[in-house]
Motif scaffolding. Structure first.
Motif, short mmCIF file in Angstrom:
data_model
loop_
_atom_site.label_atom_id
_atom_site.label_comp_id
_atom_site.label_asym_id
_atom_site.label_seq_id
_atom_site.Cartn_x
_atom_site.Cartn_y
_atom_site.Cartn_z
N SER A 1 -1.62 -5.25 2.71
CA SER A 1 -2.70 -4.27 2.41
C SER A 1 -3.29 -4.00 3.74
O SER A 1 -3.49 -4.68 4.86
CB SER A 1 -3.82 -4.85 1.72
N ASP B 1 0.85 -1.02 0.21
CA ASP B 1 -0.05 -0.10 0.04
C ASP B 1 0.85 1.18 0.06
O ASP B 1 1.74 1.48 0.84
CB ASP B 1 -0.85 0.05 1.31
N PRO C 1 -4.24 -1.78 -2.85
CA PRO C 1 -2.99 -2.55 -3.02
C PRO C 1 -2.37 -2.43 -4.35
O PRO C 1 -3.09 -2.67 -5.40
CB PRO C 1 -3.65 -4.07 -2.77
#
Length: 199
Positions: free
Chosen positions: A158, A85, A122
């Motif tokens: 994520s 991320d 993501p």
């Protein structure tokens, strides 16, 4: 800028950077002793944006942008399918500012609040390379030191925050990369874009 804006709106604050997990208890104890104090503990994903220091081999997006500008290959130590991320620094600052205002002005806010700051989008390294190639019209120069590629790193990390969630327009990755490239180009023109150290 975040601190100045918060203070301007009446939020008195003290920043304690990089609090280790072992020190969370000490921070909570301090908050309990001081009745008027509320604590925001931020867990931030992978920050990127203009101004990141390049004297260390960290900050993948900054390293890739510099590599594209200088046409110097950058080493990749994980598989290109690795997903992380990435949060633009200005977005992160704005989100922290909003949270500080909320916990200060809401009577129902807890004494200690832990919040994840992430784009919640993501993104794989392959996607980053594709975006860079689209922006620069040049194929990214990357190398894979086979003996050092790590397959022990998690394939995907994520994040999704469920605390103080609000509507927020995150800067798309391609726009953030464009801004980062422009910043580094200006650094290059000023002779301030450092070359990577020989490995």
């Amino acid at each position: 800028a975040v601190i100045k804006s918060a203070i301007a709106q009446g939020v008195q604050m003290m920043v304690i950077p990089a609090v280790e997990k072992n020190n969370f208890a000490q921070v909570i104890q301090l908050a309990e002793k001081l009745k008027s104090v509320r604590v925001l503990i931020g867990r931030i994903s992978n920050l990127y944006g203009p101004g990141q220091k390049l004297n260390k081999a960290q900050g993948l997006l900054s390293q890739l942008c510099r590599s594209s500008i200088l046409r110097i290959p950058v080493n990749i130590y994980v598989p290109l399918e690795t997903i992380r991320d990435y949060l633009f620094s200005e977005d992160c600052a704005e989100l922290i500012f909003r949270c500080l205002i909320k916990i200060q002005t809401s009577p129902s806010s807890p004494k200690v609040l832990v919040k994840i700051f992430a784009s919640e989008e993501p993104t794989s390294i392959n996607q980053i390379l594709t975006s860079l190639q689209h922006l620069t019209r040049r194929e990214p120069l990357i190398t894979f030191p086979q003996q050092t590629i790590s397959f022990q790193q998690p394939k995907e990390l994520s994040f999704k925050s469920k605390v103080l969630v609000e509507s927020f327009s995150y800067k798309p990755l391609v726009e953030g990369l464009h801004q980062l490239l422009d910043f580094q180009e200006s650094q290059l023109q000023l002779g301030e874009l450092p070359y990577p150290e020989a490995s």
